[in-house]
Enzyme design. Structure first.
Site, mmCIF file in Angstrom:
data_model
loop_
_atom_site.group_PDB
_atom_site.id
_atom_site.type_symbol
_atom_site.label_atom_id
_atom_site.label_comp_id
_atom_site.label_asym_id
_atom_site.label_seq_id
_atom_site.Cartn_x
_atom_site.Cartn_y
_atom_site.Cartn_z
ATOM 1 C CG ASP A 141 -2.366 -0.340 0.827
ATOM 2 O OD1 ASP A 141 -2.574 -0.661 -0.355
ATOM 3 O OD2 ASP A 141 -3.244 -0.293 1.697
ATOM 4 C CG ASP A 159 -7.666 -8.734 13.439
ATOM 5 O OD1 ASP A 159 -8.526 -8.011 13.979
ATOM 6 O OD2 ASP A 159 -6.461 -8.703 13.739
#
Lengths: 262, 710
Positions: free
Chosen positions: B183, B327
């Site tokens: 990224d 997550d």
């Protein structure tokens, strides 16, 4: 008593040096070791304090009593029965005796080897020779010695065929190991050869190659076993590991590798 | 059937109905009895004898290591604590306004702690020790796996080992595809990926942070399984072979999570010098809570070191992007859709811990904010698809991060009496002791027993204390408006060039410490002048002293100790060989190794400082020499600095360091079980050392401190 035979398909792989130095290491580890030279080059003795040019030896021509007497007189860590200095005719004569009488060498050896000997390290001539064949017939452990180069790699099939022929029909199959000698980890060719040999030989190629080290030659020149001359070298460490590996019974070895493997 | 295989419970086949009826009856009797025990008010003498009797029973029970006796201790602890709370609500609430306010705040904290205790006991009532399941014998039946290594701003230095290690995973090469998800859009990453032969993805925008990054990669790949590694979590070669068995066997299993293991000390471990001797914060979670969750099919995804089934990810619309703990949120969604998750407690990857206390706290603040966000936007108590145990496990996981306020209340509660003369407990001091001491003792006993070798008594309070001041505000804000705030990345692999005291991070601990100290002084003075009852003062002084101990350890943790090595050294005892320039070899024993250097023991002493040589390591049957320079030869220890390595050599080194299957297995083997008394002494000593350090530091090294502020 166990016979450990050192063989190679081509000359100059360091078979004799390896046999002599392993002998010293095994003796220092507490084994009762005898070195036996069945190579007409008669070089094994030079590593173990036998003066060059001595006629006495395993080859036809010396009586068992003479040999036994000579053995008891030796003071070195590893008593050695040399091949004996022979001329061309003697050698031919000896070979034809061997060819005619397949049990000759065995009887001869049993006549002279002192009782209580645990390990007999036997040096053989390079390539397929009469002497090699007879030694292999007696051997419990066979150690093929190779260099990490193209020539040795090319002779692998010859060696394999020779060993195959020897083991055929024998009730008690000898343990066969292969050792890479004078390994140069920095050379890409040597590493690649090791990789290829490992692919061919699998776990028969012992995991510890013996590195090339100038001290091996220096020690010989000074008439010292390398384990005494430079005990802290990588070469000696590898020899020590190799000596343990050769004596590991197969069953234990499998259990051992299953345990430590990665 | 699978659960039965896991638990190895003999199945009850005979007279199932009768057995169930008997069990129900027993349960009813037990609940009624316990309720009576909890609710019956007793006088001082009766309360003391009841507690004493229970304590004797507990002493007998605790001698057995059987699981049943652990359960008994849990029930006893819950009963005694509930009894305390019942008494606390019915008999100690004051009517005066200041007293009532403080008392209510304290009661809130106590109820919170009790709820967490009960939920926690439930969650870990039967941890599962799951074993790896063998893969199909035929390699053709092994599925393809995409390995994702998301990165944002970490240096290539940190990430390259992870990439090289991923390439050595033991898996059919045509079924293993590795992708670096960058990224940060960095050229050096792209070059490196191309050089070593792994895939490289980058994006125009960074929408959705790490979750968005993974989702974007999901759209561009297609293997049925996805393994995710944070860019500094280096997998061992056996990671896939150990984790994939369960996923192949059970096609409703969405994910297998493995522990996050850190081979470098976290700031608490380094600054308090407890690395490897005392379990760190994460060990309780991966040693006990996740195995506990496994029983209830409520294992959380932890963002890294896990394999996920693509079909399950697609089913829930990819990794959740709404919260900053994507997550746990993703796992929650999978559970809602009926997928199963599993935990395999074998350390199969090693990572770097955060390098400073402030970074450590920042990371946990993010977790706290994210978990509270989940509480708001996707509350596990409500909504479809979850079983009750799953709801409770998630609830405990989320509520845990609201501990900030209760912890601050515990840390300041004695001050109400000592400084403000307020009575939190409207009761005789001796009655308070008679009810509170059994409650504390039983909780300590049961918790110590359950946590075993995964957490030492009192250290949990330290971990909470360190975070408390910092998570209060973010969690409350997240409760009010879950959409506030952004994803922040935890920095790792940094250096701390000089040791220093981080005043800024320690400020709340210092203030709390000062307050408690003042409280003790004021209380003792008031008692000596006869303005206060001595027994009340002593109880509160004892409490404040305990607070001082915990706070002093928190202060000690803010002494950032020097961290000068570029790469963490890993203890590795292996035979090795050194080859000198003219071919001579020296046998050595490796004692530690890092990506940039090595220490070796050797017998020969002719090697000199500054000499260039080659270090040959053997890995299984392979060996490779690495060019190196001798940095020091002191005391028979050869210290080498490795030269810049070729990719082949670097990969070999990474394999030797990080990729052996048994690399981290024995890490915590010599851990003993918790002993509360010893642990109390340890933590007290730690605190004392911190205080001494504080005094020495503030008198001698003002210069370093001021430099840190500029």
């Amino acid at each position: 008593m166990k016979f450990i035979a050192f063989v190679s398909a081509k000359g100059g792989t360091g078979r004799t040096t390896l046999a002599a130095n392993l002998g010293v290491i095994l003796a220092r580890a507490g084994h009762r070791v005898l070195a036996l030279d069945c190579d007409p080059q008669n070089a094994l003795g030079t590593h173990l304090g036998i003066p060059p040019g001595l006629r006495l030896g395993i080859a036809e021509g010396s009586s068992p009593d003479e040999i036994i007497e000579y053995l008891t007189a030796q003071r070195g860590e590893v008593p050695c029965i040399p091949f004996g200095t022979r001329d061309r005719d003697d050698l031919q004569q000896a070979e034809s005796t061997l060819l005619a009488d397949s049990g000759w060498l065995m009887r001869r050896v049993l006549d002279v080897v002192p009782s209580g000997t645990e390990l007999v390290l036997v040096d053989t001539p390079a390539g397929e020779r009469v002497w090699t064949e007879h030694v292999l017939e007696m051997a419990n452990v066979i150690v093929g010695v190779h260099l990490p180069d193209a020539a040795c790699f090319a002779t692998l099939p010859v060696m394999a065929a020779m060993l195959e022929r020897q083991c055929r029909g024998r009730e008690l199959k000898p343990a066969v190991w292969h050792v890479l000698n004078q390994m140069e980890p920095r050379s890409k060719l040597a590493r690649d050869t090791e990789f290829l040999m490992r692919r061919h030989l699998g776990e028969r190629l012992v995991p510890c190659p013996v590195p090339r080290d100038p001290v091996v030659g220096e020690a010989w020149a000074q008439q010292l076993p390398v384990a005494l001359h430079s005990p802290t070298t990588g070469a000696v460490a590898a020899l020590r590991e190799l000596s343990e590996h050769l004596l590991t019974p197969l069953v234990d070895l499998q259990r051992h590798t299953a345990k430590v493997c990665r | 059937m699978k659960k039965a295989k896991l638990l190895q419970t003999p199945s009850i086949t005979f007279a199932g109905g009768i057995a169930r009826a008997v069990r129900l009856l027993a349960m009813v009797i037990a609940v009624v009895t316990l309720t009576l025990v909890v609710l019956t008010p007793l006088g001082l003498r009766e309360q003391v004898s009841l507690s004493g009797m229970l304590f004797l029973v507990a002493l007998v029970v605790t001698r057995s290591r059987h699981r049943l006796s652990t359960l008994m201790l849990m029930v006893m602890a819950i009963t005694v604590s509930a009894r305390y709370l019942a008494w606390r609500i019915s008999a100690t609430m004051s009517v005066e306004s200041l007293d009532l306010m403080l008392s209510a705040a304290m009661l809130f904290a106590e109820l919170y702690a009790f709820l967490i205790l009960v939920l926690g006991y439930f969650q870990i009532s039967r941890p599962i020790v799951r074993k790896p399941l063998a893969l199909p014998a035929d390699l053709r039946d092994w599925p393809a796996v995409d390995v994702f290594i998301p990165t944002y701003n970490e240096s290539l230095e940190v990430v390259r080992a992870t990439i090289l290690a991923a390439q050595t995973l033991d898996w059919p090469q045509d079924k293993l595809h590795i992708f670096v998800l960058d990224d940060g859009n960095r050229e050096d990453f792209q070059h490196f990926a191309n050089d070593v032969g792994v895939g490289y993805f980058s994006r125009r925008d960074n929408r959705g942070a790490k979750a968005g990054n993974i989702n974007a990669a999901l759209a561009r790949t297609n293997a049925p399984f996805v393994a995710v590694f944070d860019c500094d979590h280096i997998p061992t070669r056996s990671f896939l072979q150990l984790t994939m068995g369960w996923l192949v066997e059970d096609d409703r299993l969405a994910m297998v999570q493995t522990p996050h293991h850190f081979y470098s000390p976290d700031p608490l471990e380094r600054n308090l010098r407890i690395f490897k001797t005392c379990p760190n914060e994460g060990e309780l979670f991966y040693g006990l809570i996740q195995p506990g969750n496994d029983l209830w099919n409520a294992v959380f995804f932890c963002g890294s070191c896990a394999v996920i089934r693509r079909a399950a990810l697609v089913d829930v619309g990819g990794i959740a992007e709404e919260t900053v703990t994507e997550d746990a949120h993703t796992a929650l969604r999978m559970h809602r859709r009926g997928w199963r998750t599993a935990f395999l407690g074998v350390r199969q990857a090693g990572g770097l811990a955060t390098e400073s206390l402030s970074g450590h706290i920042r990371q946990r603040v993010r977790w706290a904010r994210g978990m509270v966000q989940i509480l708001r936007v996707d509350n596990p108590l409500f909504g479809p698809g979850l079983t009750w145990p799953q709801r409770l496990c998630y609830l405990n996981g989320l509520l845990y991060f609201l501990s900030g306020l209760p912890r601050l209340i515990f840390l300041t509660a004695p001050l109400g009496f000592l400084l403000l003369n307020a009575h939190i407990f409207a009761a005789e001091p001796v009655m308070v002791l008679a009810y509170a001491l059994p409650h504390l003792t039983f909780t300590l006993m049961a918790t110590s027993r359950i946590q075993g070798s995964f957490r030492r008594s009192f250290w949990g309070e330290l971990y909470e204390t360190v975070l408390s001041a910092y998570i209060v505000l973010p969690t409350i804000l997240a409760l009010i408006n879950p959409r506030l705030g952004r994803f922040n990345v935890t920095a790792k692999g940094g250096l701390i060039t000089t040791s220093y005291f981080d005043w800024r991070i320690a400020l709340p601990f210092l203030v709390l410490f000062g307050l408690n100290l003042t409280g003790i002084a004021a209380g003792l003075w008031a008692a000596s002048t006869g303005r206060q009852q001595l027994d009340s003062v002593l109880i509160n002084v004892g409490w404040a002293t305990y607070n001082l101990i915990i706070l002093s350890v928190a202060i000690a943790a803010a002494f950032e100790r020097q961290q000068r090595r570029r790469h963490a050294r890993i203890v590795l005892r292996l035979p090795a060989m050194v080859e000198r320039s003219y071919g001579n070899t020296v046998a050595c024993e490796l004692s530690d190794l890092s990506l940039s250097g090595a220490s070796l023991g050797h017998a020969g002493n002719e090697i000199e400082r500054g000499e260039e040589l080659h270090l040959t390591l053997r890995l299984g049957e392979e060996s490779l020499p690495m060019p190196a320079r001798v940095v020091s030869t002191k005391a028979g220890i050869l210290r080498l600095e490795l030269a810049t390595l070729s990719p082949e050599r670097e990969r070999f080194l990474v394999r030797a360091l990080f990729c052996r299957a048994d690399n981290w297995i024995r890490w915590a083997d010599e851990r003993r079980l918790d002993q509360p008394v010893r642990s109390f002494l340890d933590i007290s000593l730690c605190g004392l050392r911190g205080l001494i350090q504080l005094v020495v530091n503030s008198t001698t090294s003002n210069s370093t401190i001021s430099r840190r502020y500029t």
